[in-house]
Design a protein around this motif. Structure first.
Motif, PDB file in Angstrom:
ATOM      1  N   THR A 125       1.683   0.733  10.794  1.00 38.56           N
ATOM      2  CA  THR A 125       1.724  -0.159   9.625  1.00 38.56           C
ATOM      3  C   THR A 125       2.389  -1.488   9.988  1.00 38.56           C
ATOM      4  O   THR A 125       1.857  -2.566   9.670  1.00 38.56           O
ATOM      5  N   MET A 126       3.545  -1.391  10.670  1.00 35.96           N
ATOM      6  CA  MET A 126       4.242  -2.631  11.057  1.00 35.96           C
ATOM      7  C   MET A 126       3.387  -3.428  12.036  1.00 35.96           C
ATOM      8  O   MET A 126       3.274  -4.658  11.922  1.00 35.96           O
ATOM      9  N   GLY A 127       2.778  -2.721  12.994  1.00 38.12           N
ATOM     10  CA  GLY A 127       1.923  -3.390  13.988  1.00 38.12           C
ATOM     11  C   GLY A 127       0.744  -4.075  13.328  1.00 38.12           C
ATOM     12  O   GLY A 127       0.411  -5.221  13.665  1.00 38.12           O
ATOM     13  N   ALA A 128       0.125  -3.389  12.357  1.00 39.80           N
ATOM     14  CA  ALA A 128      -1.040  -3.957  11.679  1.00 39.80           C
ATOM     15  C   ALA A 128      -0.651  -5.215  10.900  1.00 39.80           C
ATOM     16  O   ALA A 128      -1.365  -6.228  10.933  1.00 39.80           O
ATOM     17  N   HIS A 129       0.503  -5.147  10.203  1.00 50.46           N
ATOM     18  CA  HIS A 129       0.945  -6.316   9.428  1.00 50.46           C
ATOM     19  C   HIS A 129       1.185  -7.520  10.333  1.00 50.46           C
ATOM     20  O   HIS A 129       0.797  -8.649  10.007  1.00 50.46           O
ATOM     21  N   GLU A 130       1.840  -7.258  11.461  1.00 52.82           N
ATOM     22  CA  GLU A 130       2.096  -8.351  12.416  1.00 52.82           C
ATOM     23  C   GLU A 130       0.783  -8.914  12.954  1.00 52.82           C
ATOM     24  O   GLU A 130       0.621 -10.129  13.090  1.00 52.82           O
ATOM     25  N   PHE A 131      -0.140  -7.991  13.245  1.00 55.36           N
ATOM     26  CA  PHE A 131      -1.431  -8.395  13.793  1.00 55.36           C
ATOM     27  C   PHE A 131      -2.194  -9.253  12.791  1.00 55.36           C
ATOM     28  O   PHE A 131      -2.773 -10.285  13.135  1.00 55.36           O
ATOM     29  N   TYR A 132      -2.196  -8.819  11.512  1.00 56.10           N
ATOM     30  CA  TYR A 132      -2.877  -9.602  10.464  1.00 56.10           C
ATOM     31  C   TYR A 132      -2.288 -11.012  10.359  1.00 56.10           C
ATOM     32  O   TYR A 132      -2.991 -12.004  10.233  1.00 56.10           O
TER      33      TYR A 132
ATOM     34  N   TYR B 288     -11.329  -4.079   9.183  1.00 54.48           N
ATOM     35  CA  TYR B 288     -11.837  -2.768   8.774  1.00 54.48           C
ATOM     36  C   TYR B 288     -11.455  -1.693   9.798  1.00 54.48           C
ATOM     37  O   TYR B 288     -11.046  -0.590   9.450  1.00 54.48           O
ATOM     38  N   LEU B 289     -11.587  -2.057  11.078  1.00 60.76           N
ATOM     39  CA  LEU B 289     -11.250  -1.106  12.146  1.00 60.76           C
ATOM     40  C   LEU B 289      -9.775  -0.708  12.078  1.00 60.76           C
ATOM     41  O   LEU B 289      -9.427   0.476  12.162  1.00 60.76           O
ATOM     42  N   LEU B 290      -8.934  -1.714  11.904  1.00 61.25           N
ATOM     43  CA  LEU B 290      -7.497  -1.469  11.851  1.00 61.25           C
ATOM     44  C   LEU B 290      -7.129  -0.622  10.625  1.00 61.25           C
ATOM     45  O   LEU B 290      -6.280   0.284  10.706  1.00 61.25           O
ATOM     46  N   ALA B 291      -7.801  -0.910   9.521  1.00 58.11           N
ATOM     47  CA  ALA B 291      -7.564  -0.111   8.310  1.00 58.11           C
ATOM     48  C   ALA B 291      -7.936   1.346   8.565  1.00 58.11           C
ATOM     49  O   ALA B 291      -7.261   2.267   8.095  1.00 58.11           O
ATOM     50  N   GLY B 292      -9.002   1.538   9.334  1.00 59.86           N
ATOM     51  CA  GLY B 292      -9.409   2.906   9.686  1.00 59.86           C
ATOM     52  C   GLY B 292      -8.381   3.583  10.578  1.00 59.86           C
ATOM     53  O   GLY B 292      -8.067   4.768  10.397  1.00 59.86           O
ATOM     54  N   VAL B 293      -7.823   2.816  11.512  1.00 58.40           N
ATOM     55  CA  VAL B 293      -6.802   3.368  12.424  1.00 58.40           C
ATOM     56  C   VAL B 293      -5.574   3.825  11.642  1.00 58.40           C
ATOM     57  O   VAL B 293      -4.946   4.831  11.968  1.00 58.40           O
ATOM     58  N   LEU B 294      -5.257   3.081  10.561  1.00 60.33           N
ATOM     59  CA  LEU B 294      -4.077   3.425   9.750  1.00 60.33           C
ATOM     60  C   LEU B 294      -4.205   4.788   9.075  1.00 60.33           C
ATOM     61  O   LEU B 294      -3.203   5.373   8.658  1.00 60.33           O
ATOM     62  N   THR B 295      -5.426   5.293   8.953  1.00 58.05           N
ATOM     63  CA  THR B 295      -5.603   6.598   8.296  1.00 58.05           C
ATOM     64  C   THR B 295      -5.345   7.767   9.258  1.00 58.05           C
ATOM     65  O   THR B 295      -5.239   8.910   8.813  1.00 58.05           O
ATOM     66  N   ILE B 296      -5.225   7.475  10.550  1.00 63.51           N
ATOM     67  CA  ILE B 296      -5.076   8.555  11.543  1.00 63.51           C
ATOM     68  C   ILE B 296      -3.859   9.446  11.251  1.00 63.51           C
ATOM     69  O   ILE B 296      -3.995  10.673  11.200  1.00 63.51           O
ATOM     70  N   PRO B 297      -2.654   8.864  11.028  1.00 62.00           N
ATOM     71  CA  PRO B 297      -1.508   9.744  10.746  1.00 62.00           C
ATOM     72  C   PRO B 297      -1.645  10.534   9.445  1.00 62.00           C
ATOM     73  O   PRO B 297      -1.114  11.628   9.331  1.00 62.00           O
ATOM     74  N   VAL B 298      -2.360   9.963   8.470  1.00 58.88           N
ATOM     75  CA  VAL B 298      -2.571  10.684   7.199  1.00 58.88           C
ATOM     76  C   VAL B 298      -3.405  11.936   7.468  1.00 58.88           C
ATOM     77  O   VAL B 298      -3.058  13.043   7.035  1.00 58.88           O
ATOM     78  N   ILE B 299      -4.493  11.752   8.221  1.00 59.88           N
ATOM     79  CA  ILE B 299      -5.333  12.897   8.580  1.00 59.88           C
ATOM     80  C   ILE B 299      -4.514  13.870   9.434  1.00 59.88           C
ATOM     81  O   ILE B 299      -4.609  15.082   9.289  1.00 59.88           O
ATOM     82  N   GLY B 300      -3.670  13.299  10.305  1.00 61.55           N
ATOM     83  CA  GLY B 300      -2.821  14.133  11.166  1.00 61.55           C
ATOM     84  C   GLY B 300      -1.909  15.039  10.352  1.00 61.55           C
ATOM     85  O   GLY B 300      -1.779  16.235  10.667  1.00 61.55           O
ATOM     86  N   VAL B 301      -1.301  14.503   9.303  1.00 63.90           N
ATOM     87  CA  VAL B 301      -0.399  15.315   8.467  1.00 63.90           C
ATOM     88  C   VAL B 301      -1.169  16.444   7.783  1.00 63.90           C
ATOM     89  O   VAL B 301      -0.695  17.587   7.719  1.00 63.90           O
ATOM     90  N   ILE B 302      -2.368  16.135   7.309  1.00 65.35           N
ATOM     91  CA  ILE B 302      -3.183  17.169   6.650  1.00 65.35           C
ATOM     92  C   ILE B 302      -3.550  18.263   7.652  1.00 65.35           C
ATOM     93  O   ILE B 302      -3.487  19.457   7.348  1.00 65.35           O
ATOM     94  N   VAL B 303      -3.892  17.848   8.871  1.00 66.06           N
ATOM     95  CA  VAL B 303      -4.252  18.824   9.910  1.00 66.06           C
ATOM     96  C   VAL B 303      -3.042  19.704  10.255  1.00 66.06           C
ATOM     97  O   VAL B 303      -3.161  20.924  10.370  1.00 66.06           O
ATOM     98  N   VAL B 304      -1.870  19.071  10.388  1.00 63.02           N
ATOM     99  CA  VAL B 304      -0.651  19.828  10.726  1.00 63.02           C
ATOM    100  C   VAL B 304      -0.335  20.835   9.614  1.00 63.02           C
ATOM    101  O   VAL B 304      -0.026  22.000   9.882  1.00 63.02           O
TER     102      VAL B 304
END
Lengths: 136, 76
Positions: free
Chosen positions: A30-37, A48-64
């Protein structure tokens, strides 16, 4: 008390570590994306790609969480974890709705930089602690 | 659902932790079952029955089910 450091099973310890890793990844991304923007002013496709990358940890938590629930053999502990996850979802949805109502007022909205995943994980943790205390 | 778990456990002189270790569950699970907060699944009920060498029906009694003293009173 189960889910305390002394009594954690290897599965519980591993799941908590993975939860923590996903939370850290959320903060970093999140911090990296904000700085990048702010600095790179990327093309729309990268946004759009970066927004998609931000969902990775959310999916990760559901998987865990799913992996833990599938492997946990103690059905009472499993029930408490499911109830805690529901509390986490409920509070996150409620907060999202609340913040959605404030979205029209950017001067207020900007003051509340809460991440959904943080709120979800913290609420789950509190709910589980309370349940363990009630059933100690 | 009511149960005789506490009585059966006391007859053997086991603590909740002892029973939990024999069932391979947490002590909280045993406590929750004993106090009626949590009804165990069928596999766990079978494990309990096997451990106490009893039938499931002799350990667990459905709320409102007729007992040896006679039929249960209807709820008002």
């Amino acid at each position: 008390m189960p889910l305390c450091n002394r009594h954690l099973s290897p599965l519980q310890r591993r799941s908590i570590q993975l939860f923590g890793a996903n939370l850290t990844l959320t903060a970093v991304l999140t911090m990296g994306a904000h700085e990048f923007y702010k600095q790179a002013h990327p093309a729309v496709v990268f946004v759009y790609l970066l927004a998609g990358v931000l969902t990775i940890p959310v999916i990760g938590v559901i998987v865990v969480a799913g992996r833990y629930l599938k492997r946990e053999t103690d059905e009472f502990i499993r029930m408490m974890v499911v109830q805690s996850l529901l509390w986490g979802l409920g509070v996150t949805f409620a907060m999202d709705t609340f913040l959605g109502g404030l979205f029209a007022f950017p001067e207020i909205y900007r003051l509340i930089p809460i991440l959904n995943l943080d709120l979800f994980c913290v609420t789950c943790g509190f709910a589980l602690r309370i349940q363990l205390w009630r059933n100690r | 659902m009511k149960n005789r778990l506490r009585v059966l456990r006391a007859e053997r002189g086991w603590s909740q932790a002892d029973l939990a270790a024999r069932l391979e569950v947490s002590r909280q699970s045993v406590n929750a079952i004993e106090t009626g907060k949590f009804d165990p699944s069928l596999p766990l009920a079978f494990r309990l029955a096997r451990l106490f060498e009893a039938t499931i029906e002799s350990i667990f009694v459905e709320d409102g089910a007729p007992t040896e003293q006679g039929p249960a009173k209807p709820e008002v």
